[in-house]
Design a protein around this motif. Structure first.
Motif, mmCIF file in Angstrom:
data_model
loop_
_atom_site.group_PDB
_atom_site.id
_atom_site.type_symbol
_atom_site.label_atom_id
_atom_site.label_comp_id
_atom_site.label_asym_id
_atom_site.label_seq_id
_atom_site.Cartn_x
_atom_site.Cartn_y
_atom_site.Cartn_z
ATOM 1 N N THR A 17 64.677 -11.627 44.324
ATOM 2 C CA THR A 17 64.768 -12.309 43.038
ATOM 3 C C THR A 17 63.399 -12.832 42.643
ATOM 4 O OG1 THR A 17 67.027 -12.996 43.537
ATOM 5 C CG2 THR A 17 65.904 -14.147 41.765
ATOM 6 N N VAL A 18 62.936 -12.386 41.479
ATOM 7 C CA VAL A 18 61.656 -12.826 40.940
ATOM 8 C C VAL A 18 61.927 -13.419 39.564
ATOM 9 C CG1 VAL A 18 59.371 -12.073 40.160
ATOM 10 C CG2 VAL A 18 60.385 -11.069 42.196
ATOM 11 N N SER A 19 61.308 -14.563 39.283
ATOM 12 C CA SER A 19 61.540 -15.205 37.995
ATOM 13 C C SER A 19 60.261 -15.828 37.449
ATOM 14 C CB SER A 19 62.633 -16.273 38.118
ATOM 15 O OG SER A 19 62.244 -17.260 39.048
ATOM 16 N N ILE B 100 55.238 -17.844 38.667
ATOM 17 C CA ILE B 100 55.952 -16.675 39.161
ATOM 18 C C ILE B 100 56.597 -17.123 40.462
ATOM 19 C CG2 ILE B 100 55.747 -14.315 40.020
ATOM 20 C CD1 ILE B 100 53.097 -14.183 38.301
ATOM 21 N N LYS B 101 57.921 -16.984 40.531
ATOM 22 C CA LYS B 101 58.634 -17.419 41.729
ATOM 23 C C LYS B 101 59.368 -16.253 42.360
ATOM 24 C CE LYS B 101 59.227 -22.286 40.619
ATOM 25 N NZ LYS B 101 60.198 -23.390 40.575
ATOM 26 N N LYS B 102 59.313 -16.231 43.673
ATOM 27 C CA LYS B 102 60.109 -15.300 44.482
ATOM 28 C C LYS B 102 61.117 -16.183 45.179
ATOM 29 C CE LYS B 102 59.934 -12.092 48.300
ATOM 30 N NZ LYS B 102 59.893 -12.557 49.675
ATOM 31 N N GLU B 103 62.385 -15.935 44.900
ATOM 32 C CA GLU B 103 63.450 -16.865 45.288
ATOM 33 C C GLU B 103 63.077 -18.210 44.639
ATOM 34 O OE1 GLU B 103 65.550 -14.802 46.358
ATOM 35 O OE2 GLU B 103 64.212 -13.329 47.202
ATOM 36 N N ILE C 134 48.917 -13.274 41.547
ATOM 37 C CA ILE C 134 49.877 -13.302 42.649
ATOM 38 C C ILE C 134 49.088 -13.645 43.913
ATOM 39 C CG2 ILE C 134 51.538 -11.975 44.014
ATOM 40 C CD1 ILE C 134 52.537 -12.031 41.216
ATOM 41 N N ILE D 202 56.412 -7.454 43.247
ATOM 42 C CA ILE D 202 56.744 -8.688 42.533
ATOM 43 C C ILE D 202 56.260 -8.648 41.090
ATOM 44 C CG2 ILE D 202 56.214 -11.168 42.414
ATOM 45 C CD1 ILE D 202 56.342 -11.144 45.521
ATOM 46 N N LEU E 142 58.474 -8.963 37.652
ATOM 47 C CA LEU E 142 58.319 -10.052 36.679
ATOM 48 C C LEU E 142 57.989 -9.507 35.298
ATOM 49 C CD1 LEU E 142 55.412 -11.415 35.529
ATOM 50 C CD2 LEU E 142 55.001 -11.468 37.942
#
Length: 162
Positions: free
Chosen positions: A2-4, A61-64, A92, A101, A105
């Protein structure tokens, strides 16, 4: 995975400043225009403008739930040209690079922000040039590219429509 993208508030400015220092350190490899400040860090001297000018939107940018980088999106009314958006800066952290990632995104961003885009890279920043060409290919984006001198630097400017 999950990337947000999560909007960055002014209260989180210190985290963004730290990430910008790392980003500018990486970028300094490709230009003579970036040097460390007297306190030993690379500083983005216009960081306050991000929250003062409409059309500048910073995202973590978030991973989890972990912050792995940032993206600075420019849009109208900040942009005056025939473009709706510009991905001004994307960063990143090194340990998260080459894991897909950034492509994830961008897919997420393009779901919600449709229109005419442009991206600028230093021509000497081979990793960025390779990344963007890979992104265009993987996301099936047709783009136009031109070489331009911007602020005394040889740059590549790519434009595309989402």
């Amino acid at each position: 995975m999950t990337v947000s993208l999560c909007s960055i508030s002014r209260d989180e400015k210190g985290v963004l400043q730290n990430l910008y220092s790392l980003y500018l350190h990486d970028l300094s490899e490709f230009t003579d225009e970036l040097d460390i400040s007297s306190n030993g860090s690379f500083e983005f001297d216009s960081i306050e403008l991000i929250w003062e000018r409409e059309g500048l939107t910073p995202y973590f940018i978030k991973k989890e739930d972990a912050i792995v980088g940032f993206l600075l999106l420019l849009e109208k009314p900040f942009l005056k040209e025939n473009y709706d958006y510009s991905i001004n800066d994307i960063f990143i952290l090194k340990k998260f690079r080459r894991k897909g990632i950034a492509i994830l995104l961008l897919k997420e961003l393009f779901k919600f922000k449709k229109g005419n885009y442009y991206v600028i890279e230093l021509a000497s920043n081979t990793p960025a040039v390779i990344f963007w060409r890979k992104a265009y290919s993987e996301l099936s984006i047709e783009f136009d590219e031109e070489k331009k001198m911007i602020d005394g630097e040889n740059c590549l400017v790519q434009s595309f429509h989402i």
